[in-house]
Design a protein around this motif. Structure first.
Motif, PDB file in Angstrom:
ATOM      1  N   SER A   1       0.816  -1.212   0.000  1.00  0.00           N
ATOM      2  CA  SER A   1       0.000   0.000   0.000  1.00  0.00           C
ATOM      3  C   SER A   1       0.846   1.256   0.000  1.00  0.00           C
ATOM      4  N   ASP A   2       1.828   1.354   0.924  1.00  0.00           N
ATOM      5  CA  ASP A   2       2.655   2.557   1.045  1.00  0.00           C
ATOM      6  C   ASP A   2       1.802   3.818   1.097  1.00  0.00           C
ATOM      7  N   GLY A   3       0.677   3.728   1.799  1.00  0.00           N
ATOM      8  CA  GLY A   3      -0.191   4.886   1.932  1.00  0.00           C
ATOM      9  C   GLY A   3      -1.186   5.046   0.811  1.00  0.00           C
ATOM     10  N   LYS A   4      -1.084   4.249  -0.248  1.00  0.00           N
ATOM     11  CA  LYS A   4      -2.001   4.394  -1.374  1.00  0.00           C
ATOM     12  C   LYS A   4      -3.354   3.750  -1.068  1.00  0.00           C
ATOM     13  N   ARG A   5      -3.325   2.609  -0.425  1.00  0.00           N
ATOM     14  CA  ARG A   5      -4.558   1.877  -0.133  1.00  0.00           C
ATOM     15  C   ARG A   5      -4.954   2.105   1.318  1.00  0.00           C
ATOM     16  N   ILE A   6      -6.188   2.541   1.511  1.00  0.00           N
ATOM     17  CA  ILE A   6      -6.705   2.779   2.856  1.00  0.00           C
ATOM     18  C   ILE A   6      -7.456   1.538   3.316  1.00  0.00           C
ATOM     19  N   GLY A   7      -7.083   1.041   4.485  1.00  0.00           N
ATOM     20  CA  GLY A   7      -7.728  -0.125   5.054  1.00  0.00           C
ATOM     21  C   GLY A   7      -7.236  -0.326   6.471  1.00  0.00           C
ATOM     22  N   PHE A   8      -7.648  -1.420   7.085  1.00  0.00           N
ATOM     23  CA  PHE A   8      -7.205  -1.699   8.443  1.00  0.00           C
ATOM     24  C   PHE A   8      -5.692  -1.837   8.514  1.00  0.00           C
ATOM     25  N   ALA A   9      -5.093  -2.496   7.528  1.00  0.00           N
ATOM     26  CA  ALA A   9      -3.654  -2.749   7.573  1.00  0.00           C
ATOM     27  C   ALA A   9      -2.859  -1.452   7.545  1.00  0.00           C
ATOM     28  N   SER A  10      -3.264  -0.508   6.717  1.00  0.00           N
ATOM     29  CA  SER A  10      -2.537   0.762   6.651  1.00  0.00           C
ATOM     30  C   SER A  10      -2.611   1.519   7.970  1.00  0.00           C
ATOM     31  N   GLN A  11      -3.754   1.467   8.639  1.00  0.00           N
ATOM     32  CA  GLN A  11      -3.887   2.162   9.922  1.00  0.00           C
ATOM     33  C   GLN A  11      -3.168   1.410  11.036  1.00  0.00           C
ATOM     34  N   LEU A  12      -3.119   0.094  10.952  1.00  0.00           N
ATOM     35  CA  LEU A  12      -2.377  -0.672  11.952  1.00  0.00           C
ATOM     36  C   LEU A  12      -0.888  -0.366  11.882  1.00  0.00           C
ATOM     37  N   ARG A  13      -0.377  -0.093  10.685  1.00  0.00           N
ATOM     38  CA  ARG A  13       1.024   0.321  10.567  1.00  0.00           C
ATOM     39  C   ARG A  13       1.274   1.611  11.338  1.00  0.00           C
ATOM     40  N   LEU A  14       0.349   2.560  11.204  1.00  0.00           N
ATOM     41  CA  LEU A  14       0.501   3.824  11.928  1.00  0.00           C
ATOM     42  C   LEU A  14       0.420   3.609  13.430  1.00  0.00           C
TER      43      LEU A  14
END
Length: 951
Positions: free
Chosen positions: A328-341
Motif C-alpha cells: 500500500s505505502d499509503g495508497k490503499r486505505i484499510g485496516f492494515a494501513s492504519q495498523l502500521r501507523l
C-alpha cells in the motif's frame, strides 16, 4: 611421347577442379557474410535445444505463459540488428487461439516458435520496403542452409500498425508467406460485418469477383467475441472518495460519513470504517464459436444476428486492480494501513512516562512537532458521542461472528467499549501518538463521568465473571461497570415506607443458595497429607436433598422456649434432615455473599502478598479467608446454637469422619448417610481440621454471627471503582499502546471475519492462519516489560504486511461473492484461480519486471451460468460514454463486442501422384493453404494473412 604428353594435362585438370571448390571468404560480399552470421546463430540455437536455452540466457515473457526468447545482435552495412528466437514450452500454437494468451505472431499466423529480426532503433521496425525484403531473404537463406523450418518475420511500417512480413520454408516443395497490417481509422462499413469479412478472405483465392456470387467456397471459420463491463465513472468515484480522505486527514469518524451514492461494499462489515476500492475493475465475457464450415456469405449474415448466448463456449475473465500485488505505502486505505501507523505510535510511546506528555505542542519528541495532527474538537465530540451515547439497544454479543482463534489474542472483544475505542483510534487523525493521547484523555473523562453520575458504562456488561483472557483495560472497564451497577443497587435498596425489605445486592438469591451452599462433596479437597486449603469443595448432589421451604423469612424466632432468646437470621431454609450437634435442631442454610470479582492484576497482587509473607503453603486459605469468614458469620446467624463441627458437616463433609469407617475406609456415600440419618452422629473432625492451631477454627472463633445482609460487602464498589479510574488515569503510554495494538489487531480481524464470501475454503484457512500468526506475534506485548525491542517492532510491521494480504483477499472474495452469489461454482473457481495466482506474489517485494502482475486466466462458464454472467452487462444509459449508433452485430444486453476475432482457413487436398514421393511428411494429403486472422471493432481492423504455395 603421347602418354607423357597426357600426364601433365590430367594433373592440371585436378588442380583446377580443386581450386574451383575452394571457398574464399575474403572475396564474399557483406550480404553473404551477414547471412553467414545469421546461419551461425541459428545453428547454435538449434544445437542447444529448448532445454539448454532455458538453462542459459532465455528470458521468460509476461505476455504469454510458457513463452521464452533468446536474442543475438548482428551488424550489416553500418546498421545494427537484433534477431530474437521465440519458443514455447506449454503450447504448440495450434487449437488454443482462444483458451490462452499468445504472442501476436502466434495468434496472427498460428505458429509456435519463430524468429523476428528488427533494426536496433527507436521504432524497432523497418521503414524501407527494399531493406525489409532483403533482410527477410537473408534470414530465409540462412534457415534453409540450416534445414530449419522456423518461420521468420520482419516488422515493417509504423509500430502502431503491428505490421509484419514473413516467410517459412516448409521443406523442398512448399513455402508459406505472411503479411499483417492494420487499419487504424475509417474502417469500411462492409468490413464491419461478417459477410464482408468472408468475401475479403474468399477474394484471396477466387479467380475473379464474379466467382464470389456464382461459386460456393467452403471455408473453416471460428470466432471469439469479447464483451467488457462498462468502465467505472472516475468522476463519481472521486466524489465519493474525497469526503473519506478528508475525514481521515481531519480525524473524522468514518461511521458518521454517509454518501449519497451507494458503494459496492455498503453491506460489508468494514464499510462503517472505510470504503474500499473494488478490487474487481470489471469483467471480460468471451463468447467462442468453435470451428465450423461455411459456404456462402448468407450463412455469415445469419450468424451475425445470432445471440452470444448461443455460442459454443463462454469464458469469463476478471479485470483486477493492480493494488492486489503492490504494497500500500499509503495508497490503499484499510485496516492494515492504519495498523502500521498504530505500530509507529507504539514505537514512539516508549519515549514518555505520562500520556499527557504527548498532548502539549511544546513537549514530547521533536519528531511529533511537525507531523502530528490533532483533529478539531468537533470531530472529537462526534467520536465520543458514537462511543458513549449512540449505543441504545446494542446487543453485547461479544463472541458473535468472532473467529474461534481470536480469544488467543489478549485484547478486548470487538463490540466492547475498548475494542470500539481502538478501532476509532485507527481513524482518529492520522493515528499518531499525539492524537491518541488526546483521544485517550477525553475517553477517560467520559468514563469518570459515568462513574460519578452512576451511569452504566456503555458496551460493557454489568454482571458476569470478568474474562481474564482479555486485556487488562477491558477487565478494568468490566470491573467499573460491575461497581457502578452495585452502587445503583445499593442506592435503590433503601426500603420505602410500606415496602418489604429486600436483600442487598451482594447477597445470593435463594436459588443460588440451594445450588451453591448445600453440604459439600469432598472430592476436590486435599487429603490429610496434602496442603491445607480453604477453597470450597464441590456440591453434594445426592446425599442431603433439597433445602426445605420452612425457613424463608430473613429473621426467625426459635420456637423452643429454652432458646427463646435466640434469633435466627439470614436463613434460606432447612438443609434436609441434618441437625445441629449441640441443640439437635434442624440445620439451616444461610444466605451468603457473592464471591468478589477480581481482575488479573488483583490476582497477582494477592499472590505477591502471600509470597511476601512466606506462607505459600496456605495460599488458597489466604485467598479465600474473607469469603470463608463471611460464610461462617452467615452460618452462625442462621444457626445460633451451631458449633464448628456443624459448619464443617455442612460446608466440607469430607472433613467429618465416622468412627465406624475410619479404619475400613468406607465410601463417602456411607459417611454422608450416617450424617443425615443416624443420630447422634458418630464421628469426628478430620486430622487437618482437628490439629492444633487450625486456621479454620481460628476464623470460626473470630467470626461474629451476622447475616449476609448486615455484613460488610466482600466487594467495595466505591473503593474498587476509584482504583479502576486511578489505573486508567495513570496508565503509562507504552502500556496503553501495547493493549491498543493487541485489541486493534483482534478487532480488525474479527470485523473482516464477519464478511460473507460464500465459505471459500482457501480463504477460511488463510483467516485461521492469520489469527494464529497474530497470537504468536503479539505475545511479546503481553509481558510486564516496559520496553519493546526493535526486533519486536519489525515483527509487528511484518504482521501488518501479512494482515494486508489477507485483507486484500477478503475484499476480493467479498466482491466476487456479491457478483456471483447465485453461481457458487463459478465463484469458487474464479477465486481459486486468483488466489493461486496472487497469494505467492503478495509481500515478495518483487518489481514489475520480476513477476507477471496481470492475472489472465479465464474460467469457463456453464450454460446455466451464462445468464448470471451476462447480467453484469447492464443496458447502457444516455449519460454513459457509449456509441449511440451500433455498427456491429451479436449484441449482448445492448452492448456490441469490444473486440471481435475471426480466423478463416482453407485447406487444399493434394494429389499424391502429382507430388510423388518428394512431398514431406504431414503434407501428403492436406495442407492449410490460406489462413486469415481478423481482429478489431468498428474503430480499427487488423488483418493477418498466411498463404502456402508450391515454389
Amino acid at each position: 611421347m603421347a602418354s607423357t604428353s597426357k600426364m601433365p594435362s590430367t594433373s592440371e585438370d585436378d588442380l583446377e577442379e580443386e581450386f574451383e571448390h575452394f571457398d574464399d571468404f575474403t572475396l564474399a560480399s557483406s550480404w553473404e557474410r551477414f547471412i553467414s552470421e545469421i546461419e551461425a546463430v541459428c545453428r547454435k540455437w538449434l544445437a542447444d535445444g529448448t532445454k539448454n536455452l532455458l538453462k542459459k540466457d532465455a528470458i521468460c515473457l509476461n505476455i504469454s505463459e510458457g513463452l521464452y526468447k533468446v536474442k543475438a545482435d548482428l551488424k550489416y552495412e553500418m546498421k545494427s540488428y537484433c534477431m530474437e528466437y521465440y519458443f514455447g514450452t506449454l503450447n504448440d500454437g495450434k487449437g488454443k487461439d482462444w483458451s490462452c494468451v499468445l504472442h501476436d505472431l502466434q495468434l496472427f499466423f498460428g505458429v509456435n516458435e519463430f524468429l523476428v529480426i528488427a533494426p536496433q532503433s527507436a521504432s524497432g521496425v523497418v521503414l524501407d520496403g527494399p531493406e525489409a525484403s532483403k533482410l527477410l531473404s537473408a534470414v530465409a537463406i540462412a534457415l534453409s542452409n540450416c534445414s530449419s523450418l522456423w518461420p521468420a518475420f520482419v516488422p515493417v511500417h509504423d509500430p502502431s500498425r503491428k505490421a509484419y512480413i514473413g516467410i517459412q520454408n516448409m521443406g523442398t516443395l512448399f513455402t508459406r508467406r505472411f503479411e499483417a497490417d492494420r487499419i487504424g481509422s475509417q474502417v469500411p462499413v462492409k468490413l464491419m460485418h461478417l459477410e464482408g469479412l468472408y468475401e475479403l478472405f474468399v477474394s484471396k483465392f477466387a479467380f475473379s469477383n464474379e466467382d464470389l456470387s456464382t461459386h460456393l467456397f467452403e471455408v473453416s471459420f471460428k470466432m471469439k467475441l469479447t464483451y467488457c463491463t462498462l468502465p467505472y465513472d472516475e468522476d463519481d468515484d472521486d466524489d465519493v472518495q474525497e469526503p473519506e480522505a478528508g475525514s481521515t486527514e481531519s480525524g473524522g469518524s468514518p461511521k458518521s460519513n454517509h454518501h449519497n451514492k451507494s458503494q459496492w461494499d455498503d453491506d460489508c462489515p468494514w464499510s462503517e470504517w472505510y470504503s474500499s476500492e473494488d478490487p474487481v475493475r470489471g469483467f471480460e465475457l468471451i463468447a467462442v464459436w468453435s470451428e465450423k464450415a461455411f459456404e456462402s456469405s448468407l450463412d455469415m449474415a445469419e450468424l451475425e444476428n445470432a445471440s452470444p448466448l448461443e455460442a459454443d463456449d463462454w469464458l469469463i475473465f476478471p479485470c483486477l486492480s493492480e493494488t492486489l500485488t503492490e504494497d500500500s505505502d499509503g495508497k490503499r486505505i484499510g485496516f492494515a494501513s492504519q495498523l502500521r501507523l498504530l505500530v509507529d505510535a507504539l514505537e514512539m510511546s516508549m519515549e514518555a512516562k505520562f500520556i499527557e506528555d504527548f498532548v502539549s505542542e511544546h513537549s514530547g519528541p521533536e519528531t511529533l512537532k511537525s507531523s502530528a495532527v490533532i483533529p478539531p474538537p468537533t470531530v472529537l465530540d462526534r467520536v465520543l458521542k458514537d462511543l458513549f451515547h449512540e449505543v441504545e439497544g446494542l446487543q453485547l454479543g461479544f463472541s458473535d461472528g468472532d473467529h474461534k482463534n481470536s480469544r488467543t489474542i489478549k485484547g478486548a472483544p470487538l463490540e466492547s467499549l475498548f475494542g470500539q475505542f481502538c478501532l476509532h483510534a485507527l481513524w482518529f487523525g492520522d493515528c499518531n501518538i499525539r492524537a491518541i493521547a488526546v483521544f485517550w484523555i477525553e475517553f477517560v473523562r467520559e468514563v469518570r463521568w459515568c462513574w460519578e453520575e452512576s451511569q452504566p458504562v456503555p458496551r460493557m456488561p454489568s454482571n458476569c465473571v470478568i474474562d481474564l483472557s482479555t486485556c487488562l483495560i477491558n477487565q478494568k472497564l468490566h470491573m467499573l461497570s460491575i461497581c457502578i451497577n452495585k452502587k445503583r443497587q445499593q442506592e435503590q435498596e433503601s426500603p420505602k415506607c410500606g415496602e418489604q425489605k429486600k436483600f442487598p445486592s451482594h447477597v445470593k438469591e435463594e436459588t443460588q443458595v440451594k445450588r451453591c451452599l448445600s453440604p459439600r462433596d469432598g472430592k476436590t479437597q486435599t487429603s490429610s497429607g496434602e496442603r491445607e486449603s480453604l477453597s470450597r469443595p464441590d456440591v453434594v448432589k445426592d446425599s442431603v436433598g433439597h433445602i426445605s421451604n420452612s425457613g424463608h423469612s430473613d429473621t426467625v424466632k426459635l420456637g423452643d422456649a429454652k432458646h427463646s432468646a435466640c434469633i435466627r437470621r439470614g436463613s434460606a431454609g432447612v438443609v434436609g434432615s441434618m441437625m445441629l450437634l449441640k441443640s439437635q435442631q434442624n440445620m439451616h442454610a444461610p444466605f451468603t455473599q457473592e464471591p468478589p470479582v477480581m481482575t488479573e492484576d488483583m490476582h497477582e497482587e494477592r499472590l505477591q502478598a502471600v509470597e511476601a509473607l512466606g506462607d505459600s503453603f496456605s495460599f488458597s486459605a489466604q485467598l479465600e479467608k474473607d469469603i470463608l469468614s463471611s460464610d461462617m458469620s452467615a452460618f452462625k446467624a442462621a444457626n445460633p446454637d451451631a458449633v464448628f463441627e456443624d459448619f464443617i458437616r455442612w460446608h466440607s463433609p469430607r472433613d467429618w469422619e465416622n468412627n465406624d469407617n475410619m479404619d475400613s475406609g468406607a465410601s463417602h456415600d456411607n459417611a454422608i448417610k450416617g450424617l443425615t440419618v443416624e443420630w447422634p452422629p458418630r464421628g469426628k473432625l478430620s486430622e487437618r481440621m482437628s490439629e492444633f492451631g487450625n486456621s479454620w477454627r481460628k476464623i470460626w472463633n473470630e467470626a461474629p454471627p451476622l447475616p449476609a445482609s448486615e455484613q460488610k460487602p466482600l466487594l467495595d464498589p466505591n473503593r474498587e471503582g476509584e482504583k479502576v479510574l486511578h489505573y486508567l488515569e495513570t496508565l503509562r503510554p507504552c502500556q496503553l499502546l501495547e493493549q491498543m495494538v493487541c485489541t486493534a489487531f483482534r478487532a480488525a480481524a474479527d470485523t473482516l471475519n464477519r464478511t460473507t464470501f460464500g465459505g471459500l475454503k482457501q480463504l477460511t484457512t488463510k483467516i485461521g492462519q492469520l489469527n494464529l500468526t497474530m497470537a504468536a506475534t503479539l505475545r511479546c506485548l503481553q509481558t510486564s516489560n516496559l520496553s519493546i525491542d526493535t526486533e519486536d517492532i519489525q515483527d509487528l510491521k511484518r504482521l501488518c504486511a501479512i494482515f494486508e494480504h489477507v485483507e486484500k483477499l477478503i475484499t476480493l472474495a467479498a466482491s466476487f461473492y456479491i457478483k456471483f452469489m447465485n453461481a457458487p461454482r463459478l465463484l469458487e473457481s474464479i477465486f481459486n484461480d486468483c488466489y493461486n495466482f496472487y497469494a505467492p506474489r503478495m509481500g515478495t517485494g518483487s518489481t514489475a519486471s520480476e513477476v507477471k502482475k496481470d492475472f489472465e486466466k479465464k474460467q469457463k462458464v456453464g450454460r446455466r451460468e451464462r445468464e448470471i454472467a451476462a447480467s453484469m452487462l447492464t443496458t447502457p444509459t444516455a449519460n454513459q460514454s457509449w456509441r449511440k449508433v451500433l455498427s456491429m452485430g451479436n449484441l449482448l444486453n445492448g452492448h456490441e463486442p469490444t473486440l471481435r476475432e475471426i480466423i478463416f482457413t482453407k485447406h487444399g487436398h493434394l494429389s499424391e501422384n502429382y507430388y510423388g514421393g518428394h512431398a514431406p511428411r504431414g503434407y501428403q494429403h492436406e495442407l492449410e493453404t490460406y489462413r486469415m486472422y481478423i481482429s478489431g471493432t468498428s474503430n480499427y481492423l487488423s488483418v493477418a494473412l498466411a498463404v502456402a504455395s508450391c515454389d
